[in-house]
Design a protein around this motif. Structure first.
Motif: not given
Length: 769
Positions: A114-118
């Motif tokens: 899963m790609p995420t940011t933060g």
């Protein structure tokens, strides 16, 4: 001068012909009619992600993480997630690399990314509070599912995700916003039908700042399943970390000297989650390749190097789409409308997802004995849902994909050779037998393939394997079945189903023995094939459970599907499960008129909700009257009208089922697709014939839905099918001809079909009575 002009004219004709051929090839684009989202809602249990035909990697989104059990109690809702994806869910948890298509039980869901940011979050969160984890909301407006290509926007992270595959490699392309906190979450604890303790052991080795290898071993539907993987990223990760989610570990050894959570390259635990960290610019594309192997991490790396050596994502998409065009193009049809084209080619697609390739590019695979084997002269396959697929899927393969089905039989024979139980597969996947469902239907697949000239291996060895499997006394009442002629109710809870299915399988063995000239085996198993008669209760006109003393069960409800001696059906449907002796069944029921009334009643009666409301895999949409199309034991029933002398009623019912049970929407399947069985039923019946009793080289004629069809046979010949005067109203068949000669009766031979030619149905609005 005239000769020169004629030469110019001929050259022009050649160039024009080539141009037209190219134009036709471009226009064909059969993939445009494939809608992978069909069957992803309710009970279809299909997945929408990227894969190539029969590919080892099925890279698809998972929309929730419902556990199989909580505190030892089955959750129930997990059943909706057999394929990992439910269309009505508002969030996506991640993208995993292995899935079943259309099953009624599950496993897999390996290597979730899963790609995420933060801020790094290793908990998936919940659907109502996705912000508490790494999952994300999404909209179907920003979702695209095509053959070997899936795209979606992850709203919470403002990331566009794209997926594609080769046979053994999943390729991800993520378009990130500008961020100094961009991550790829690697959840090695995630899985479908998950529960505490399912992960037996997990190993991860970080080889450098863009390469990871490892394996994951699970104990689930497959008791001892190991998936090896290799991962590469298109950009070096600036940092990485891991967390172990193990509890109550009594001994931790001296690995405790290290901080294994931060940039530690040698990880091992029951449950591992990782994060790979990056800096990204606005609109930057970050790619990842994940290769799988049944054998080793080294082989996973080799699979990647051989199949996807570079980062040409669009080229991998194109290669996969080309493979799908080849698969879809084996049958070219003209239908009455676009909706039918979508149903037809999506059915071809769904009937080309499983079984899956289960060997590396070097031919190595893990066998049932957990040893490493080399596939010599065949491609090894896994995931055999035989209780479902023997009915139509494997006969479909024998017609349109015989070489692949021959390899599937070879894979079954390898399974037998590696089995200390001395049995052919029942329901097997990933070097394991899971023993699901009843019957020993490998024998049907094997007999059908040999009798139709598809399997060219050692036929006598195959017959011996069939006989040995059918004589394994310890399996599901076979011993009592051999002694008494039926499986007793006090021995097995699905005694009637087992008896009926064993009897049919025994008939298949008898047909194979006859084909090979083994008179002794033929006589023995022909006698066994009559055992269905021992559970027919003529007083009530139904099949009925009988105990070891020969007494029929006193308390018995013919409409109930639970606790009545049947699996996925009631006696109304199962009493007709004698596909190998329909005439004898009709006589036992009292003749043509009695069977006709029985069939009419089955399709027209009302089945109260209470009889299926506790059944996981059937809803009202999968039922016509009391005919349960969503469960496979009914799939031959409409054709029994032929034996009553009312073949036009068969044509009526077939068209009714085609129109009632198959639609274009996400809920477009009336039940589990069951590894292509529901789809294969649609395909055969759309073409106008069906294998009522596989093991016989005969198909029964029905009512086609196509206007025309061209089957490009593997032997180089072509079968043309035409339905003259085809229309919604003209559903009855007045005459059928093959190469201009009228077919008398309602059957056609396999040899006639694979010889090619012209099969013509003359359609009418009035039945031929």
């Amino acid at each position: 001068m005239k000769r020169f002009n004629k030469f110019i004219f001929l050259i022009s004709l050649v160039f024009l012909s080539v141009a037209m051929l190219r134009l036709n090839a471009q226009e064909r684009n059969l993939g445009q009619y494939v809608k992978p989202l069909i069957g992803t809602a309710k009970m279809g249990h299909t997945f929408p992600g990227a894969t190539v035909p029969f590919g080892a990697v099925q890279l698809s989104p998972d929309t929730d993480t419902i556990p199989y059990a909580v505190k030892g109690v089955y959750t129930g809702d997990v059943y909706r997630y057999c394929a990992g994806y439910q269309y009505d869910d508002p969030t996506i948890v991640g993208f995993s690399h292995t899935h079943f298509s259309g099953t009624g039980h599950s496993d897999l869901g390996d290597i979730l990314v899963m790609p995420t940011t933060g801020k790094v979050q290793l908990n998936p969160g919940t659907a109502d509070r996705p912000q508490d984890g790494y999952r994300s909301k999404y909209s179907h407006d920003n979702e695209l599912a095509e053959p070997n290509y899936y795209k979606v926007k992850l709203d919470d992270h403002q990331i566009t995700a794209e997926l594609t595959t080769s046979t053994r490699v999943g390729m991800h392309r993520y378009t990130f916003p500008k961020s100094d906190q961009a991550h790829l979450i690697l959840d090695l604890t995630a899985g479908i039908y998950n529960y505490d303790g399912k992960n037996v052991w997990t190993v991860v080795r970080v080889l450098n700042d863009s390469t990871i290898t490892g394996f994951r071993q699970t104990n689930g539907w497959a008791r001892t399943r190991t998936v090896y993987f290799a991962i590469k990223t298109s950009k070096a990760f600036k940092n990485y970390g891991a967390k172990y989610f193990d509890s109550n570990v009594q001994y931790k050894g001296f690995w405790r000297k290290f901080d294994q959570t931060d940039n530690f390259p040698d990880l091992a635990a029951h449950n591992i989650k990782m994060h790979l960290d990056f800096d990204t610019q606005e609109g930057e594309e970050l790619m990842m390749k994940v290769a799988l192997s049944p054998v080793s991490m080294r082989n996973a790396l080799t699979n990647m190097e051989e199949e996807v050596p570079n980062w040409a994502f669009d080229a991998v998409v194109a290669q996969g789409k080309q493979a799908w065009e080849k698969e879809l193009g084996k049958i070219e049809v003209e239908m009455m409308n676009k909706e039918d084209l979508i149903n037809f080619y999506t059915s071809v697609y769904h009937a080309s997802l499983m079984p899956t390739v289960y060997m590396d590019v070097n031919g190595e695979y893990k066998g049932l004995d957990q040893e490493i084997h080399q596939a010599k002269g065949f491609t090894n396959y896994t995931s055999f849902s035989l209780w479902d697929t023997f009915r139509a899927f494997h006969p479909w393969m024998n017609l349109v994909n015989p070489k692949r089905n021959a390899d599937i039989v070879s894979s079954m024979m390898a399974h037998y050779d590696q089995s200390v139980m001395n049995m052919l597969p029942i329901w097997s996947h990933y070097a394991n037998e899971n023993w699901c469902m009843s019957g020993y239907h490998s024998v049907s697949v094997i007999a059908d393939a040999i009798i139709k000239g598809v399997y060219q291996g050692d036929a006598k060895a195959a017959l011996a394997a069939c006989v040995q499997t059918a004589k394994t006394r310890r399996y599901e009442g076979i011993g009592e079945y051999m002694d008494l002629g039926y499986v007793p109710d006090d021995v097995n809870g699905t005694s009637v189903s087992n008896t009926l299915e064993y009897a049919y399988d025994d008939w298949c063995i008898a047909q194979l023995a006859n084909f090979l000239g083994d008179q002794a085996v033929e006589e023995e198993f022909t006698k066994r094939s009559h055992n269905w008669k021992n559970l027919y209760d003529s007083r009530i006109g139904f099949m009925r459970p009988k105990d070891s003393k020969g007494n029929f069960r006193a308390k018995f409800d013919p409409l109930d599907t639970h606790g009545q001696g049947f699996i996925e059906g009631n006696t109304w449907n199962y009493s007709l499960y004698v596909p190998h002796e329909p005439e004898a069944l009709m006589e036992m029921m009292g003749g043509q008129k009695k069977m006709e009334v029985y069939l009419d009643s089955l399709f027209e009666m009302h089945l109260p909700d209470k009889y299926f409301e506790q059944t996981e895999d059937i809803t009202r949409e999968g039922i016509i009257g009391n005919y349960v199309h969503g469960n496979e034991p009914s799939h031959h029933i409409a054709y029994l009208y032929h034996w009553t002398g009312k073949g036009w009623k068969a044509e009526e019912r077939i068209r009714q089922i085609l129109r009632n049970q198959y639609h274009n929407g996400p809920a477009g399947l009336g039940g589990n697709d069951d590894c292509g069985q529901m789809s294969a039923w649609y395909l055969f019946n759309s073409l106008g014939f069906y294998p009522v009793s596989p093991g016989s080289a005969v198909y029964w004629l029905g009512s086609p839905l196509v206007k025309t069809a061209k089957i490009n046979l593997e032997n180089g010949k072509t079968l043309h099918i035409q339905a003259k005067n085809q229309s919604e109203k003209n559903k009855y068949v007045n005459k059928v001809t093959l190469n201009g000669k009228e077919i008398l009766g309602f059957k056609i031979g396999h040899a006639d079909l694979v010889s090619g030619g012209d099969l013509v149905f003359y359609m009418s609005s009035k039945p031929k009575i």
